[in-house]
Design an enzyme around this catalytic site. Structure first.
Site, PDB file in Angstrom:
ATOM      1  N   LYS A 121       0.847  -8.860  -1.999  1.00 35.35           N
ATOM      2  CA  LYS A 121       1.842  -7.990  -1.365  1.00 35.35           C
ATOM      3  C   LYS A 121       2.905  -8.861  -0.718  1.00 35.35           C
ATOM      4  O   LYS A 121       2.603  -9.705   0.115  1.00 35.35           O
ATOM      5  CB  LYS A 121       1.181  -7.077  -0.330  1.00 35.35           C
ATOM      6  N   ASP A 226       0.566   5.428   9.641  1.00 35.49           N
ATOM      7  CA  ASP A 226       1.183   5.772   8.358  1.00 35.49           C
ATOM      8  C   ASP A 226       0.090   6.300   7.426  1.00 35.49           C
ATOM      9  O   ASP A 226       0.027   5.953   6.259  1.00 35.49           O
ATOM     10  CB  ASP A 226       1.850   4.523   7.768  1.00 35.49           C
TER      11      ASP A 226
HETATM   12  P1  ADP Z   1       4.167  -0.345   1.350  1.00 27.78           P
HETATM   13  O1  ADP Z   1       4.057  -0.970   2.681  1.00 27.78           O
HETATM   14  O2  ADP Z   1       5.376  -0.787   0.635  1.00 27.78           O
HETATM   15  O3  ADP Z   1       3.986   1.132   1.368  1.00 27.78           O
HETATM   16  P2  ADP Z   1       1.450  -0.542   0.334  1.00 27.78           P
HETATM   17  O4  ADP Z   1       0.560  -1.569   0.933  1.00 27.78           O
HETATM   18  O5  ADP Z   1       1.254   0.855   0.775  1.00 27.78           O
HETATM   19  O6  ADP Z   1       2.967  -0.997   0.509  1.00 27.78           O
HETATM   20  O7  ADP Z   1       1.306  -0.634  -1.246  1.00 27.78           O
HETATM   21  C1  ADP Z   1       2.128   0.097  -2.110  1.00 27.78           C
HETATM   22  C2  ADP Z   1       1.306   0.603  -3.288  1.00 27.78           C
HETATM   23  O8  ADP Z   1       0.737  -0.485  -4.004  1.00 27.78           O
HETATM   24  C3  ADP Z   1       0.135   1.462  -2.876  1.00 27.78           C
HETATM   25  O9  ADP Z   1       0.493   2.818  -2.747  1.00 27.78           O
HETATM   26  C4  ADP Z   1      -0.862   1.234  -3.990  1.00 27.78           C
HETATM   27  O10 ADP Z   1      -0.596   2.072  -5.087  1.00 27.78           O
HETATM   28  C5  ADP Z   1      -0.577  -0.195  -4.416  1.00 27.78           C
HETATM   29  N1  ADP Z   1      -1.528  -1.098  -3.757  1.00 27.78           N
HETATM   30  C6  ADP Z   1      -1.342  -1.763  -2.601  1.00 27.78           C
HETATM   31  N2  ADP Z   1      -2.411  -2.521  -2.287  1.00 27.78           N
HETATM   32  C7  ADP Z   1      -3.313  -2.327  -3.260  1.00 27.78           C
HETATM   33  C8  ADP Z   1      -4.642  -2.838  -3.525  1.00 27.78           C
HETATM   34  N3  ADP Z   1      -5.240  -3.714  -2.705  1.00 27.78           N
HETATM   35  N4  ADP Z   1      -5.260  -2.435  -4.655  1.00 27.78           N
HETATM   36  C9  ADP Z   1      -4.660  -1.568  -5.491  1.00 27.78           C
HETATM   37  N5  ADP Z   1      -3.435  -1.046  -5.313  1.00 27.78           N
HETATM   38  C10 ADP Z   1      -2.759  -1.419  -4.212  1.00 27.78           C
HETATM   39 MG    MG Z   2       2.368   2.273   1.694  1.00 28.07          MG
END
Ligand code: ADP
Ligand code: MG
Length: 398
Positions: A121, A226
């Site tokens: 991320k 959130d």
């Molecule tokens: P943001 O802060 O931009 O909302 P998120 O952490 O919510 O970021 O991640 C965005 C998307 O990426 C999530 O809705 C999910 O679909 C995917 N995602 C994030 N982390 C994971 C993970 N560890 N495993 C699988 N999918 C993930």
């Molecule tokens: Mg998110």
């Protein structure tokens, strides 16, 4: 934003030193003067060749209007530095598809040397503000050098720290694996966000489980801030029917919570607002999507507060501020997020304080589609198959 890793392998040791020098220099300089880059990189033969190699592939950018000749690190440059750290530590060996584009983050599938998939991320605070929130530009302009970089680092550090303490205390969250600069690496959850699930066999029990999770967070002194259908991944597991078929096939849904940069302490001045918003997000989603409404009102913050510390649970809000992510950092990040309106990805109006109605649903369909179009910009683009990863680029070779 794209993460184009193909140049990584062509950078020389000197290029990397030069890139690191620009990073070091940007701690005190908005535009890092060329002589300082030379000095910090300690390269005797000069850095012009390296600078132009880095600038050519967009890892640093020359600032034309500056009073002196100099460069600044780009997001691409910062991405490379953090990937290089992961590469050296063997946290990441290859980078694959992008699976998510959040408001202020990019999510990629990566893999270690054994081919085990993980999630990278990348926090990109400042992206929205620069692009769309005009009013906030001045605010950012007046801030010290590289505020986007600093804020993105803070977001990553906060997220990583929270993920660690949550995981240690048995919460269903991804496993935090590594952190560098504005990025984190965590385990890949093989599941879809609840947002993409059209029906569930037993909405009441999933609802109860999610509310219980909100209450359990409270017990440990925390509010997610959130808690919505984008940040809850639903794992589906099927238990086959027993041989005598007395027990039919069973589908178990397990919610996994993600996305922690906006978590707050239950003692936060606006705790009630955040708590209610988390609860209402779930209520509203279950109503709209699964046509399920709980008979019970609440839960309310007052009830949640009574649970704090119950059964020997530790105060994680306190634990976090003692472990690397300080109160000062928390304040800085919060001020920034508030200012640019990055505060909740499932409820685009929330940051402006609009309390959406839970009532009058005559316009439900229009509302949904409007919500969908908003969501398009924010929601993940779940790539068809994570396994089918033909874009995988190996960065792990020395
Ligand atoms: P943001 O802060 O931009 O909302 P998120 O952490 O919510 O970021 O991640 C965005 C998307 O990426 C999530 O809705 C999910 O679909 C995917 N995602 C994030 N982390 C994971 C993970 N560890 N495993 C699988 N999918 C993930
Ligand atoms: Mg998110």
């Amino acid at each position: 934003m794209r993460l184009d890793t193909k140049h990584m392998r062509y950078l020389t040791v000197e290029d990397w030193r030069c890139l690191t020098a620009v990073e070091t220099g940007s701690k005190n300089h908005e535009v890092v003067p060329t002589p300082l880059i030379a000095q910090l990189s300690g390269l005797r033969g000069g850095v012009h060749k390296n600078i132009s190699a880095l600038a050519k592939v967009g890892l640093i950018a020359r600032l034309k209007n500056a009073k002196y000749d100099g460069y600044r690190l780009t997001y691409g440059g910062l991405d490379y530095l953090s990937l290089n750290t992961y590469r050296k530590r063997k946290d990441v060996y290859s980078v694959g598809n992008q699976i998510g584009v959040g408001k202020e983050s990019d999510i990629f599938v990566v893999a270690d040397e054994q081919g085990v998939q993980r999630v990278l991320k990348i926090h990109r605070l400042g992206r929205i503000s620069f692009r769309t929130v005009k009013a906030n530009r001045d605010y950012l302009k007046n801030r010290s050098s590289g505020s986007w970089m600093y804020m993105s680092r803070l977001a990553a550090l906060k997220e990583y720290t929270f993920m660690q303490v949550l995981r240690e205390n048995g919460f269903p969250v991804p496993e935090p694996l590594a952190q560098s600069r504005h990025t984190i690496v965590m385990s890949l959850i093989d599941a879809f966000p609840m947002r993409q699930i059209s029906s569930v066999p037993d909405p009441a029990s999933l609802y109860a489980e999610l509310i219980a999770m909100i209450m359990r967070l409270a017990q440990f002194g925390l509010i997610h801030g959130d808690f919505n259908e984008f940040n809850i991944l639903i794992k589906e597991e099927t238990t086959p029917a027993s041989a005598d078929e007395k027990e039919p096939e069973k589908l178990t849904l397990t919610p996994i919570l993600i996305d922690f940069p906006q978590m707050v302490s239950i003692d936060h001045a606006n705790a009630e607002y955040y708590f209610d918003r988390d609860v209402n997000c779930i209520k509203r989603f279950f109503q709209r999507r699964f046509h399920f409404t709980s008979d019970e009102k609440g839960p309310y913050l007052s009830e949640a507060k009574r649970l704090v510390g119950k059964d020997g649970s530790v105060r994680l809000d306190v634990a976090v501020s003692a472990s690397g992510f300080s109160k000062k950092m928390a304040k800085e990040l919060e001020a920034y997020m508030k200012e640019v309106g990055v505060d909740g990805d499932g409820d685009p109006n929330a940051a402006r304080g609009d309390e959406e109605d839970d009532s009058g649903n005559e316009d439900e369909e229009a509302e949904e589609s409007e919500e969908d179009s908003e969501a398009k910009q924010l929601e993940v683009t779940q790539v068809e198959s994570i396994q089918n990863d033909e874009n995988r680029v190996i960065i792990g070779k020395d």
